[in-house]
Motif scaffolding. Structure first.
Motif, PDB file in Angstrom:
ATOM      1  N   CYS A  15      41.981  45.148  37.052  1.00  0.00           N
ATOM      2  CA  CYS A  15      42.292  43.707  36.813  1.00  0.00           C
ATOM      3  C   CYS A  15      42.988  43.308  35.636  1.00  0.00           C
ATOM      4  CB  CYS A  15      41.337  42.768  37.313  1.00  0.00           C
ATOM      5  SG  CYS A  15      41.645  41.055  37.043  1.00  0.00           S
ATOM      6  N   VAL A  16      44.061  43.063  35.202  1.00  0.00           N
ATOM      7  CA  VAL A  16      44.764  42.460  34.196  1.00  0.00           C
ATOM      8  C   VAL A  16      44.185  41.076  33.841  1.00  0.00           C
ATOM      9  CG1 VAL A  16      46.748  42.035  32.749  1.00  0.00           C
ATOM     10  CG2 VAL A  16      46.648  43.858  34.391  1.00  0.00           C
ATOM     11  N   MET A  17      43.200  41.102  32.982  1.00  0.00           N
ATOM     12  CA  MET A  17      42.621  39.669  32.539  1.00  0.00           C
ATOM     13  C   MET A  17      43.483  38.881  31.765  1.00  0.00           C
ATOM     14  SD  MET A  17      39.778  39.679  34.058  1.00  0.00           S
ATOM     15  CE  MET A  17      38.700  38.576  33.207  1.00  0.00           C
ATOM     16  N   ARG A  18      43.631  37.787  31.984  1.00  0.00           N
ATOM     17  CA  ARG A  18      42.841  36.943  32.450  1.00  0.00           C
ATOM     18  C   ARG A  18      43.647  36.612  33.939  1.00  0.00           C
ATOM     19  NH1 ARG A  18      40.889  33.873  27.301  1.00  0.00           N
ATOM     20  NH2 ARG A  18      39.539  35.318  26.709  1.00  0.00           N
ATOM     21  N   GLY A  19      45.048  36.284  33.750  1.00  0.00           N
ATOM     22  CA  GLY A  19      45.741  35.927  34.752  1.00  0.00           C
ATOM     23  C   GLY A  19      45.512  36.508  36.055  1.00  0.00           C
ATOM     24  N   GLY A  20      45.015  37.995  36.144  1.00  0.00           N
ATOM     25  CA  GLY A  20      44.915  38.944  37.545  1.00  0.00           C
ATOM     26  C   GLY A  20      43.681  38.615  38.075  1.00  0.00           C
ATOM     27  N   VAL A  21      42.676  37.808  37.378  1.00  0.00           N
ATOM     28  CA  VAL A  21      41.464  37.607  38.076  1.00  0.00           C
ATOM     29  C   VAL A  21      41.344  36.828  39.438  1.00  0.00           C
ATOM     30  CG1 VAL A  21      40.622  35.760  36.988  1.00  0.00           C
ATOM     31  CG2 VAL A  21      39.009  37.167  37.519  1.00  0.00           C
ATOM     32  N   ILE A  22      42.280  35.943  39.790  1.00  0.00           N
ATOM     33  CA  ILE A  22      42.253  35.103  40.988  1.00  0.00           C
ATOM     34  C   ILE A  22      42.808  35.923  42.147  1.00  0.00           C
ATOM     35  CG2 ILE A  22      43.483  33.224  41.909  1.00  0.00           C
ATOM     36  CD1 ILE A  22      41.372  32.127  39.729  1.00  0.00           C
ATOM     37  N   PHE A  23      44.043  36.643  41.711  1.00  0.00           N
ATOM     38  CA  PHE A  23      44.767  37.509  42.525  1.00  0.00           C
ATOM     39  C   PHE A  23      43.724  38.784  42.977  1.00  0.00           C
ATOM     40  CE2 PHE A  23      47.892  41.386  42.565  1.00  0.00           C
ATOM     41  CZ  PHE A  23      47.795  41.226  43.925  1.00  0.00           C
ATOM     42  N   THR A  24      43.122  39.362  41.878  1.00  0.00           N
ATOM     43  CA  THR A  24      42.001  40.374  42.206  1.00  0.00           C
ATOM     44  C   THR A  24      41.027  39.774  43.092  1.00  0.00           C
ATOM     45  OG1 THR A  24      42.574  41.527  40.248  1.00  0.00           O
ATOM     46  CG2 THR A  24      40.575  41.990  41.306  1.00  0.00           C
ATOM     47  N   GLY A  25      40.391  38.498  42.768  1.00  0.00           N
ATOM     48  CA  GLY A  25      39.327  38.196  43.695  1.00  0.00           C
ATOM     49  C   GLY A  25      39.831  37.792  45.128  1.00  0.00           C
ATOM     50  N   GLN A  26      40.880  37.626  45.341  1.00  0.00           N
ATOM     51  CA  GLN A  26      41.553  37.303  46.695  1.00  0.00           C
ATOM     52  C   GLN A  26      41.889  38.322  47.510  1.00  0.00           C
ATOM     53  OE1 GLN A  26      44.337  34.146  45.919  1.00  0.00           O
ATOM     54  NE2 GLN A  26      42.800  32.282  46.102  1.00  0.00           N
ATOM     55  N   LEU A  27      42.333  39.338  46.546  1.00  0.00           N
ATOM     56  CA  LEU A  27      42.791  40.733  47.150  1.00  0.00           C
ATOM     57  C   LEU A  27      41.784  41.552  47.756  1.00  0.00           C
ATOM     58  CD1 LEU A  27      45.178  42.320  48.266  1.00  0.00           C
ATOM     59  CD2 LEU A  27      45.363  43.304  46.010  1.00  0.00           C
ATOM     60  N   LEU A  28      40.741  41.920  46.539  1.00  0.00           N
ATOM     61  CA  LEU A  28      39.806  42.969  47.078  1.00  0.00           C
ATOM     62  C   LEU A  28      38.874  42.872  48.347  1.00  0.00           C
ATOM     63  CD1 LEU A  28      38.261  43.440  43.386  1.00  0.00           C
ATOM     64  CD2 LEU A  28      39.900  45.032  44.787  1.00  0.00           C
ATOM     65  N   PRO A  29      38.455  41.719  48.643  1.00  0.00           N
ATOM     66  CA  PRO A  29      37.619  41.597  49.972  1.00  0.00           C
ATOM     67  C   PRO A  29      38.717  41.910  51.029  1.00  0.00           C
ATOM     68  CG  PRO A  29      37.493  39.359  48.723  1.00  0.00           C
ATOM     69  CD  PRO A  29      38.523  40.242  48.198  1.00  0.00           C
ATOM     70  N   GLN A  30      39.895  41.959  51.174  1.00  0.00           N
ATOM     71  CA  GLN A  30      40.705  42.406  52.137  1.00  0.00           C
ATOM     72  C   GLN A  30      41.119  43.960  52.165  1.00  0.00           C
ATOM     73  OE1 GLN A  30      44.224  39.687  53.219  1.00  0.00           O
ATOM     74  NE2 GLN A  30      43.367  38.253  51.605  1.00  0.00           N
ATOM     75  N   LEU A  31      40.582  44.535  51.074  1.00  0.00           N
ATOM     76  CA  LEU A  31      40.868  46.017  51.145  1.00  0.00           C
ATOM     77  C   LEU A  31      39.629  46.731  51.594  1.00  0.00           C
ATOM     78  CD1 LEU A  31      42.587  46.529  47.438  1.00  0.00           C
ATOM     79  CD2 LEU A  31      43.761  45.998  49.576  1.00  0.00           C
ATOM     80  N   LYS A  32      39.791  47.226  52.762  1.00  0.00           N
ATOM     81  CA  LYS A  32      38.811  47.794  53.634  1.00  0.00           C
ATOM     82  C   LYS A  32      38.588  49.429  53.308  1.00  0.00           C
ATOM     83  CE  LYS A  32      38.036  43.862  55.485  1.00  0.00           C
ATOM     84  NZ  LYS A  32      37.222  43.044  54.716  1.00  0.00           N
ATOM     85  N   PHE A  33      38.454  49.882  51.889  1.00  0.00           N
ATOM     86  CA  PHE A  33      38.274  51.092  51.886  1.00  0.00           C
ATOM     87  C   PHE A  33      37.596  51.221  50.239  1.00  0.00           C
ATOM     88  CE2 PHE A  33      42.699  50.106  50.011  1.00  0.00           C
ATOM     89  CZ  PHE A  33      42.602  50.311  48.903  1.00  0.00           C
ATOM     90  N   PRO A  34      36.925  52.326  49.913  1.00  0.00           N
ATOM     91  CA  PRO A  34      36.140  52.378  48.775  1.00  0.00           C
ATOM     92  C   PRO A  34      36.799  52.296  47.564  1.00  0.00           C
ATOM     93  CG  PRO A  34      36.217  54.566  49.956  1.00  0.00           C
ATOM     94  CD  PRO A  34      36.816  53.454  50.748  1.00  0.00           C
TER      95      PRO A  34
END
Length: 168
Positions: free
Chosen positions: A31-50
């Motif tokens: 995650c590229v902080m700080r701007g990427g934190v919202i995007f990362t937080g919303q995207l990661l739960p949708q990635l269904k792989f390790p």
């Protein structure tokens, strides 16, 4: 400019595209902080792989609305060598920051570097980096919301807005 529903649709599409391409690679997601934190937080739960998660912090803006000198606050860690890396950021504007991040990761021995951005600004100019995954396209205006800020404020908005002309 870009309502919350359009942002949510873009996130769902990005998750499908990223999963199709990286699900079998156990990527290191940065995650590229700080701007990427919202995007990362919303995207990661949708990635269904390790995956493994870490962050970098580099900026060209600080408290300004104009890009300046690149400043590394947190560089990539030593676990980059030999890894597939997925860099997540809020926006691909001129591309200088993401190009510097990609260059550093390659120099540190990453086996492959992918870039996903929530938004890409149409600047009308060639960029030194191309995103592998892009959520929404935006006009060449100063934008905020969904992780992007105006002098440190409004990152928390669920939609993307543009400053009125002449306010940059």
């Amino acid at each position: 400019m870009c309502p919350a529903a359009a942002v949510a649709e873009a996130l769902t599409r990005l998750a499908r595209e990223i999963t199709a391409r990286l699900a079998d690679s156990f990527p290191l997601v940065l995650c590229v902080m700080r701007g990427g934190v919202i995007f990362t937080g919303q995207l990661l739960p949708q990635l269904k792989f390790p995956l493994e998660l870490d962050y970098v912090e580099v900026t060209r803006y600080g408290a300004s609305t104009l890009g300046g000198e690149l400043s590394w606050r947190v560089a990539p860690g030593p676990g980059v060598a030999g890894r597939v890396i997925l860099v997540l950021d809020d926006i691909l504007d001129e591309g200088n920051t993401l190009a510097a991040i990609r260059e550093k990761l390659v120099a540190m021995g990453a086996s492959r570097v992918f870039v996903a951005v929530l938004s890409e600004k149409d600047t009308g100019r060639a960029k030194p980096v191309i995103a592998d995954f892009t959520g929404v396209k935006l006009p060449n205006r100063y934008v905020f919301g969904c992780g992007m800020d105006v002098k440190g404020a409004w990152r928390n908005l669920p939609e993307i807005y543009a400053l009125k002309e002449g306010k940059e």
